[in-house]
Scaffold this motif. Sequence first.
Motif: not given
Length: 431
Positions: A345-366
């Motif tokens: 999963v790669t999360p994206w978060v909307r910033s206060g300026e309206g742009g999208w910030s890409q977060q670090e990719t995280i991996t689930s257990t197998m």
Amino acid sequence: MSGAPHLSVSWYFTQSPEKGSPILVGSLHQDGSLQVGETYQQRVERGGLILSRQGPQTFGLRIQWTSEEDRGSYHCIGTSWKLLRNQSWAPATEATSAPVSLDWMSEGSSIAVSARLVKMVSAAGGTFEMICTVQAQNLPSPEYSVRVMLTPPQETATPVTVITLNREGVIRRRPSAVSNTVLEKGKEGAYLFRLYQAQSQDVGVYQCEVTAWTQGGGGAWRMTHNKTTNPVQLEFQTAGPLFNVSARSDRLSVYRGDRSEFWCIITIDGPAMDPDDMAFDVSWFVQRAGGSSVLLAAVDRSAQVRHNQRNSSSEVSLERVSDMEYRLRVYGCQEEDAGGHYCTVTPWVRSGEGGWSQQETITSTMMTLSVKMDLLSAFKYPLLIGAGLSLLAGLLSCLIGYCSSRFCCKAAPPVQEKRREHRRLMSMELD
């Protein structure tokens, strides 16, 4: 050389006594043919160098556009030719002229470059702007090429090229910066660099490398100066929500042909966020026996689903069942579907300026899925096929027997015996 009706002249150039022997510029032979030295071939073709015969005993060398490489001394060697009895020409006498120096007094040329910040971003997802300027001194009609470089904050990092603009206006970008970088030429000597939706990997020091070009003989361009601007820092705080991801499945052991389901569940550590301010790129993978991971399906933050081309394995589907939950379905499981299943999963978060910030990719257990063989299903079809074949063989045998008895072995009609005539003896009386 006077009095000789057939003459030839060769010109030679010496840059300095320390830099080797004279170099042939060109020769005009007695028959009017031209021979050009290898170094000057292109300049003669472009018209930057002209060799001519101006009179019976006068030859000329003309350099149209001089450059620093033309500084030095020139001399010519004249040869008179005589005609032999076999109608061939042979050199008679030869003379060398005194050298002529070519030099000039000129002011030194230079360029001055600088960079300044136009717009700084305070958080990831904003737009970063920087302008680079160049000023030239004693350069006739210069053109410039600009290269924007990024030096990451790591101590051992080396500068990488983000975007370039050549003197013809052609832009080239590195693959990871194709969609969010712009380099524009403004007023003379000003270049604006703009970086949209800046992310954590874009943090570092930005500089412009400027190269000045001037036009020489025959329209050829040559580089004169190359300088790099002062650094401009891009940095911002990357604090934000902390995301976690987990995977689960109701059944990790299925029979061949059954359907299996997996869920990718995303959670947040900290205060809750508006779902409209979050988006996710989700991908499902399977790690098979050989250790290689194969992409099954993926969905990006704009809800575009992509399935990997399957060969002998089953069909899959990936759907979003809630704001932070995604379900993967594998239909008609086969042996190739066995293995470890996990999601990234790669999360994206909307910033206060309206742009999208890409977060670090995280991996689930197998989660390891096993595909079993159903014995009843395994033997059901062979038994049915065997019983059907046996029944068909029996019916065929009965049919053959009936036909044989009915048509081939029909009994002959009975033979009637001849009826014997019985005569009755009658008693007779004697008269």
